[in-house]
Design a protein around this motif. Sequence first.
Motif, PDB file in Angstrom:
ATOM      1  N   SER A  71       0.804  -1.215   0.000  1.00  0.00           N
ATOM      2  CA  SER A  71       0.000   0.000   0.000  1.00  0.00           C
ATOM      3  C   SER A  71       0.841   1.270   0.000  1.00  0.00           C
ATOM      4  N   THR A  72       2.125   1.155   0.364  1.00  0.00           N
ATOM      5  CA  THR A  72       3.024   2.312   0.322  1.00  0.00           C
ATOM      6  C   THR A  72       3.449   2.661  -1.099  1.00  0.00           C
ATOM      7  N   GLY A  73       3.225   1.742  -2.053  1.00  0.00           N
ATOM      8  CA  GLY A  73       3.671   1.936  -3.433  1.00  0.00           C
ATOM      9  C   GLY A  73       4.887   1.119  -3.790  1.00  0.00           C
ATOM     10  N   LEU A  74       5.540   0.528  -2.794  1.00  0.00           N
ATOM     11  CA  LEU A  74       6.680  -0.347  -3.073  1.00  0.00           C
ATOM     12  C   LEU A  74       6.179  -1.664  -3.670  1.00  0.00           C
ATOM     13  N   TYR A  75       6.940  -2.234  -4.597  1.00  0.00           N
ATOM     14  CA  TYR A  75       6.533  -3.485  -5.208  1.00  0.00           C
ATOM     15  C   TYR A  75       7.726  -4.344  -5.580  1.00  0.00           C
ATOM     16  N   VAL A  76       7.460  -5.647  -5.716  1.00  0.00           N
ATOM     17  CA  VAL A  76       8.425  -6.598  -6.264  1.00  0.00           C
ATOM     18  C   VAL A  76       7.664  -7.468  -7.260  1.00  0.00           C
ATOM     19  N   GLY A  77       8.375  -8.082  -8.179  1.00  0.00           N
ATOM     20  CA  GLY A  77       7.705  -8.908  -9.163  1.00  0.00           C
ATOM     21  C   GLY A  77       8.672  -9.834  -9.868  1.00  0.00           C
ATOM     22  N   ALA A  78       8.115 -10.685 -10.715  1.00  0.00           N
ATOM     23  CA  ALA A  78       8.926 -11.628 -11.478  1.00  0.00           C
ATOM     24  C   ALA A  78       8.217 -11.973 -12.781  1.00  0.00           C
ATOM     25  N   PHE A  79       8.997 -12.326 -13.772  1.00  0.00           N
ATOM     26  CA  PHE A  79       8.495 -12.753 -15.082  1.00  0.00           C
ATOM     27  C   PHE A  79       9.302 -13.959 -15.508  1.00  0.00           C
ATOM     28  N   VAL A  80       8.626 -15.013 -15.985  1.00  0.00           N
ATOM     29  CA  VAL A  80       9.294 -16.240 -16.420  1.00  0.00           C
ATOM     30  C   VAL A  80       8.791 -16.605 -17.806  1.00  0.00           C
ATOM     31  N   SER A  81       9.697 -16.996 -18.696  1.00  0.00           N
ATOM     32  CA  SER A  81       9.321 -17.384 -20.050  1.00  0.00           C
ATOM     33  C   SER A  81      10.345 -18.361 -20.610  1.00  0.00           C
ATOM     34  N   ASN A  82       9.913 -19.166 -21.563  1.00  0.00           N
ATOM     35  CA  ASN A  82      10.873 -19.916 -22.353  1.00  0.00           C
ATOM     36  C   ASN A  82      11.483 -18.995 -23.401  1.00  0.00           C
ATOM     37  N   VAL A  83      12.721 -19.286 -23.803  1.00  0.00           N
ATOM     38  CA  VAL A  83      13.407 -18.527 -24.848  1.00  0.00           C
ATOM     39  C   VAL A  83      14.157 -19.507 -25.738  1.00  0.00           C
ATOM     40  N   ALA A  84      14.602 -19.031 -26.880  1.00  0.00           N
ATOM     41  CA  ALA A  84      15.401 -19.858 -27.795  1.00  0.00           C
ATOM     42  C   ALA A  84      16.273 -18.931 -28.618  1.00  0.00           C
ATOM     43  N   PHE A  85      17.567 -18.905 -28.314  1.00  0.00           N
ATOM     44  CA  PHE A  85      18.508 -18.055 -29.028  1.00  0.00           C
ATOM     45  C   PHE A  85      19.461 -18.936 -29.829  1.00  0.00           C
ATOM     46  N   ARG A 101       5.824   2.873  -6.944  1.00  0.00           N
ATOM     47  CA  ARG A 101       4.785   3.498  -7.765  1.00  0.00           C
ATOM     48  C   ARG A 101       4.114   4.609  -6.985  1.00  0.00           C
ATOM     49  N   MET A 102       3.782   5.676  -7.684  1.00  0.00           N
ATOM     50  CA  MET A 102       3.132   6.818  -7.058  1.00  0.00           C
ATOM     51  C   MET A 102       2.349   7.583  -8.106  1.00  0.00           C
ATOM     52  N   GLU A 103       1.541   8.540  -7.663  1.00  0.00           N
ATOM     53  CA  GLU A 103       0.803   9.403  -8.572  1.00  0.00           C
ATOM     54  C   GLU A 103       1.095  10.851  -8.235  1.00  0.00           C
ATOM     55  N   LEU A 104       1.376  11.634  -9.274  1.00  0.00           N
ATOM     56  CA  LEU A 104       1.727  13.032  -9.097  1.00  0.00           C
ATOM     57  C   LEU A 104       0.969  13.864 -10.125  1.00  0.00           C
ATOM     58  N   ALA A 105       0.074  14.717  -9.646  1.00  0.00           N
ATOM     59  CA  ALA A 105      -0.722  15.586 -10.526  1.00  0.00           C
ATOM     60  C   ALA A 105      -1.446  14.793 -11.612  1.00  0.00           C
ATOM     61  N   GLY A 106      -1.983  13.637 -11.222  1.00  0.00           N
ATOM     62  CA  GLY A 106      -2.729  12.816 -12.165  1.00  0.00           C
ATOM     63  C   GLY A 106      -1.884  11.903 -13.025  1.00  0.00           C
ATOM     64  N   VAL A 107      -0.562  12.007 -12.929  1.00  0.00           N
ATOM     65  CA  VAL A 107       0.349  11.154 -13.699  1.00  0.00           C
ATOM     66  C   VAL A 107       0.811  10.002 -12.818  1.00  0.00           C
ATOM     67  N   PHE A 135      17.472   0.055 -15.294  1.00  0.00           N
ATOM     68  CA  PHE A 135      16.641   0.958 -14.503  1.00  0.00           C
ATOM     69  C   PHE A 135      15.634   1.620 -15.434  1.00  0.00           C
ATOM     70  N   ALA A 136      14.396   1.750 -14.974  1.00  0.00           N
ATOM     71  CA  ALA A 136      13.358   2.263 -15.867  1.00  0.00           C
ATOM     72  C   ALA A 136      12.408   3.208 -15.138  1.00  0.00           C
ATOM     73  N   LEU A 137      11.918   4.196 -15.869  1.00  0.00           N
ATOM     74  CA  LEU A 137      10.860   5.083 -15.406  1.00  0.00           C
ATOM     75  C   LEU A 137       9.690   4.944 -16.365  1.00  0.00           C
ATOM     76  N   ARG A 138       8.538   4.554 -15.830  1.00  0.00           N
ATOM     77  CA  ARG A 138       7.313   4.434 -16.618  1.00  0.00           C
ATOM     78  C   ARG A 138       6.324   5.491 -16.147  1.00  0.00           C
ATOM     79  N   ALA A 139       5.553   6.006 -17.081  1.00  0.00           N
ATOM     80  CA  ALA A 139       4.557   7.021 -16.745  1.00  0.00           C
ATOM     81  C   ALA A 139       3.301   6.787 -17.561  1.00  0.00           C
ATOM     82  N   SER A 140       2.154   7.105 -16.964  1.00  0.00           N
ATOM     83  CA  SER A 140       0.891   7.002 -17.699  1.00  0.00           C
ATOM     84  C   SER A 140      -0.042   8.117 -17.248  1.00  0.00           C
ATOM     85  N   TYR A 141      -0.852   8.566 -18.181  1.00  0.00           N
ATOM     86  CA  TYR A 141      -1.821   9.629 -17.898  1.00  0.00           C
ATOM     87  C   TYR A 141      -3.074   9.343 -18.708  1.00  0.00           C
ATOM     88  N   GLU A 142      -4.226   9.372 -18.039  1.00  0.00           N
ATOM     89  CA  GLU A 142      -5.468   8.981 -18.691  1.00  0.00           C
ATOM     90  C   GLU A 142      -6.403  10.153 -18.924  1.00  0.00           C
TER      91      GLU A 142
END
Length: 261
Positions: A71-85, A101-107, A135-142
């Motif tokens: 609920s503070t906005g902190l998160y952890v996650g994981a993604f798993v997939s097969n690959v073939a190189f 994650r957070m919201e600032l002025a609707g963003v 490292f990544a910064l993602r943003a969304s605005y609706e």
Amino acid sequence: MPTIRSTILASTALIGGILAGSGAVHAQQTIESAGLTIATTPVISSDYSFRGLSQTRNRPAAQVTVDVEHSTGLYVGAFVSNVAFAGTNARQEVDLNAGYRMELAGVKLDLGATYYAYPGYDAPTGGYELNFYEFALRASYEIAPVKFVGLAAVSPDFTGESGLGIYVEGGFDMALDFGFTVGGRVGYQWVERNFATAGRNEGAFGAEDYLNVSLFASREIIGGVIGTVSVVFTSLDERADCFGGSKICDNRVMFALSRPF
């Protein structure tokens, strides 16, 4: 032939588009006493595309994404997939991520880091490691019914030990009548060392910097199962520009089924 270090790009660009477009964020479980929200999404797809490049040599992929947010906005996650190189023994990808994650002025903002790992992969003689972090910064605005999204990612040493990697992307998702969602993404990948230099012990990506474009449409089919059709394009149209003749850069149509929980 493409080098071992040049045949890999990783993670969830297409899946991110599927989940954002399908409304998967609404399918989740909560543990109120701990302030946690858990979202799990398995996916079966005709291909695994990351920033326009196939990670399975245009073959099907089975994947799962797990996201745990406090609920503070902190998160952890994981993604798993097969690959073939081509030319490697890499068969699976496991991505670990964490951020805030957070919201600032609707963003809505998401500042995070991801470690891309390939368990069981062994770098051959003269090859380089595939693992990297970013490292990544993602943003969304609706502005209903349209949601605008953006991404900026930086890797100090991109896959294949190719040096500084920078990726930027922008796009939109739009909700339509009858439960459909459509969207698009336009991104560009820069890499410090595109090709190996003779006589120098440095890694390299294996292709020029490139543009990628994806368009998708999705809708719930039945019982919460989301069907998605995507069209993927890259500026690496010429076979000679794509990691020494690989087909992983070809323009293509993809199909996916996902079931958010």
